[in-house]
Scaffold this active site. Structure first.
Site, PDB file in Angstrom:
ATOM      1  N   HIS A  15       0.874  -1.189   0.000  1.00 13.46           N
ATOM      2  CA  HIS A  15       0.000   0.000   0.000  1.00 13.46           C
ATOM      3  C   HIS A  15       0.898   1.222   0.000  1.00 13.46           C
ATOM      4  O   HIS A  15       1.319   1.695   1.060  1.00 13.46           O
ATOM      5  CB  HIS A  15      -0.918  -0.054   1.230  1.00 13.46           C
ATOM      6  N   HIS A  17       1.445   4.849  -2.391  1.00 10.09           N
ATOM      7  CA  HIS A  17       1.092   5.717  -3.520  1.00 10.09           C
ATOM      8  C   HIS A  17       2.372   6.385  -4.007  1.00 10.09           C
ATOM      9  O   HIS A  17       3.018   7.102  -3.223  1.00 10.09           O
ATOM     10  CB  HIS A  17       0.094   6.791  -3.073  1.00 10.09           C
ATOM     11  N   HIS A 195      -9.455   1.136  -1.422  1.00 11.55           N
ATOM     12  CA  HIS A 195      -9.425   1.766  -0.107  1.00 11.55           C
ATOM     13  C   HIS A 195     -10.853   1.717   0.446  1.00 11.55           C
ATOM     14  O   HIS A 195     -11.804   2.118  -0.239  1.00 11.55           O
ATOM     15  CB  HIS A 195      -9.007   3.232  -0.213  1.00 11.55           C
ATOM     16  N   GLU A 198     -11.232   3.430   5.914  1.00 15.13           N
ATOM     17  CA  GLU A 198     -10.191   4.303   6.495  1.00 15.13           C
ATOM     18  C   GLU A 198     -10.955   5.375   7.283  1.00 15.13           C
ATOM     19  O   GLU A 198     -10.896   5.421   8.502  1.00 15.13           O
ATOM     20  CB  GLU A 198      -9.340   4.916   5.375  1.00 15.13           C
ATOM     21  N   ASP A 276       1.880   3.923   2.895  1.00 18.86           N
ATOM     22  CA  ASP A 276       0.871   4.795   2.281  1.00 18.86           C
ATOM     23  C   ASP A 276       1.500   5.956   1.501  1.00 18.86           C
ATOM     24  O   ASP A 276       1.674   5.852   0.287  1.00 18.86           O
ATOM     25  CB  ASP A 276      -0.111   5.299   3.344  1.00 18.86           C
ATOM     26  N   ASP A 277       1.803   7.049   2.176  1.00 18.75           N
ATOM     27  CA  ASP A 277       2.390   8.243   1.536  1.00 18.75           C
ATOM     28  C   ASP A 277       3.564   8.713   2.400  1.00 18.75           C
ATOM     29  O   ASP A 277       3.469   9.729   3.104  1.00 18.75           O
ATOM     30  CB  ASP A 277       1.336   9.356   1.442  1.00 18.75           C
TER      31      ASP A 277
HETATM   32  N1  HPA Z   1      -6.568   7.374   1.308  1.00 12.05           N
HETATM   33  C1  HPA Z   1      -7.206   7.720   0.194  1.00 12.05           C
HETATM   34  N2  HPA Z   1      -6.580   8.214  -0.870  1.00 12.05           N
HETATM   35  C2  HPA Z   1      -5.266   8.356  -0.819  1.00 12.05           C
HETATM   36  C3  HPA Z   1      -4.553   8.018   0.305  1.00 12.05           C
HETATM   37  C4  HPA Z   1      -5.242   7.488   1.421  1.00 12.05           C
HETATM   38  O1  HPA Z   1      -4.686   7.150   2.487  1.00 12.05           O
HETATM   39  N3  HPA Z   1      -3.261   8.293   0.028  1.00 12.05           N
HETATM   40  C5  HPA Z   1      -3.206   8.776  -1.227  1.00 12.05           C
HETATM   41  N4  HPA Z   1      -4.425   8.817  -1.744  1.00 12.05           N
HETATM   42 ZN    ZN Z   2      -3.632   4.818   0.546  1.00 13.53          ZN
END
Ligand code: HPA
Ligand code: ZN
Length: 337
Positions: A15, A17, A195, A198, A276-277
């Site tokens: 996971h 991006h 996703h 969350e 994630d990011d």
């Molecule tokens: N959630 C949804 N969209 C996203 C995320 C996330 O954590 N990171 C980058 N785009």
């Molecule tokens: Zn994500």
């Protein structure tokens, strides 16, 4: 488990991006190279802007950052920088999300994006011995029609894209909005993920499973609010790609100590750890592992289970999963038993 061992064990990342790996330093140098004016006055001010209150406040900054990506070389530089970082943390296999609509909506051709990313994946396989798959994510705040147009582009590059995902603003954009385009993607042979759970409710996780037919849920931490869903996830072992530092940064949990990852593991769900990011959330994969190990007092066998789940949940062929299990079990055996 000591910190060096967490660093050394071969790991996966499922996971991630690619646009979320844009470090402020690279953002500034690409802005200069492409003559783009950033809304941030300095590197320091940029980092100050990374104080998020929820998913949307992050996405607003994240989409702005992505504006510096123009040419194939930019996408190559971004991707190769992540893969170097990943290899330095002994990630041996990664499944990378990219958001083409973020770029095509600014007039960047699909080919520019995918060619730049793909060249970096090839170079990293050769030089860093890290394998990668690409997952194209539809932006769920846009229409299903726009997702269909993006899928048309993806079909031309099907040999380079293993799966289709769904990301961006979750609330108000349930998975069912993308029912038809996911059906077409699956018929074309793409694997699917989404996703869900969350910020959105457990119902969105059910929709991702029952309506989109996904193989994995990205995040999924809100499943704990629905006992039937917990039972279903345990029985089917549908993996959750959990991102601890992201969840704290975006206020899904108030602190790492309050994160529910250990509860999910205790309930027998197939939980994996991911970043994630990482350029926005203050840590790559190893930092995520260290944060939960310390914050949740994870035992050695719990950390091992999380790493093992990463291989199990990956889209690698079974024989490669086995090779990797063997590699990391050998490395861990003397320390654990
Ligand atoms: N959630 C949804 N969209 C996203 C995320 C996330 O954590 N990171 C980058 N785009
Ligand atoms: Zn994500």
């Amino acid at each position: 488990m000591n910190n060096n061992l967490i660093q050394e064990i071969p790991k996966t990342e499922l996971h991630l991006h690619i646009e979320g790996t844009l470090e402020p330093e690279l953002m500034f140098s690409l802005a200069q190279r492409n003559h783009i004016k950033l809304p941030f006055a300095s590197l320091e001010k940029t980092k100050e802007a990374y104080n998020f209150s929820n998913l949307q406040s992050f996405l607003d900054v994240y989409y702005q950052g992505a504006n510096v990506l123009i040419n194939e070389q930019d996408f190559f530089d971004l991707t190769f920088a992540y893969l170097q970082k990943a290899a330095s943390q002994n990630i041996v296999h990664t499944e990378i999300f990219f958001d083409p609509q973020t770029h095509t909506d600014r007039g960047i051709p699909f080919a520019t994006i995918i060619n730049g990313i793909n060249q970096a994946l090839i170079k990293a396989k050769e030089e860093l011995n890290i394998s990668s798959y690409l997952i194209l994510c539809f932006l769920r705040h846009l229409s299903e029609e726009s997702a269909f147009q993006t899928l048309e582009e993806a079909l031309k590059y099907q040999d380079q894209i293993i799966g289709i995902g769904l990301d961006s603003s979750e609330l108000g954009h349930p998975p069912s909005k993308f029912k038809n385009v996911f059906k077409k993607a699956k018929e074309a042979g793409f694997l699917t993920v989404a996703h869900a759970g969350e910020e959105g409710p457990p119902e969105y996780i059910w929709e991702a499973i029952n309506i989109l037919g996904v193989s994995r849920i990205d995040h999924g931490v809100r499943c704990l609010e629905d006992q039937k869903l917990i039972d279903y996830l345990r029985e089917t072992q549908i993996p959750l790609t959990v991102c601890p530092l992201s969840n704290v940064k975006l206020k899904v949990f108030n602190s790492i100590q309050e994160h529910n990852l250990k509860k999910l593991l205790d309930l027998g769900l197939c939980v994996t750890v991911n970043s994630d990011d990482p350029a926005y959330f203050g840590g790559y994969l190893v930092e995520n592992f260290l944060a939960i190990k310390d914050g949740l007092n994870l035992t050695d066998s719990e950390v091992k289970k999380l790493v093992e789940n990463g291989f199990k949940a990956s889209f690698l062929p079974e024989e490669l999963k086995l090779v990797n299990f063997f590699r990391f079990t050998q490395l861990l055996t003397p320390q654990l038993f």
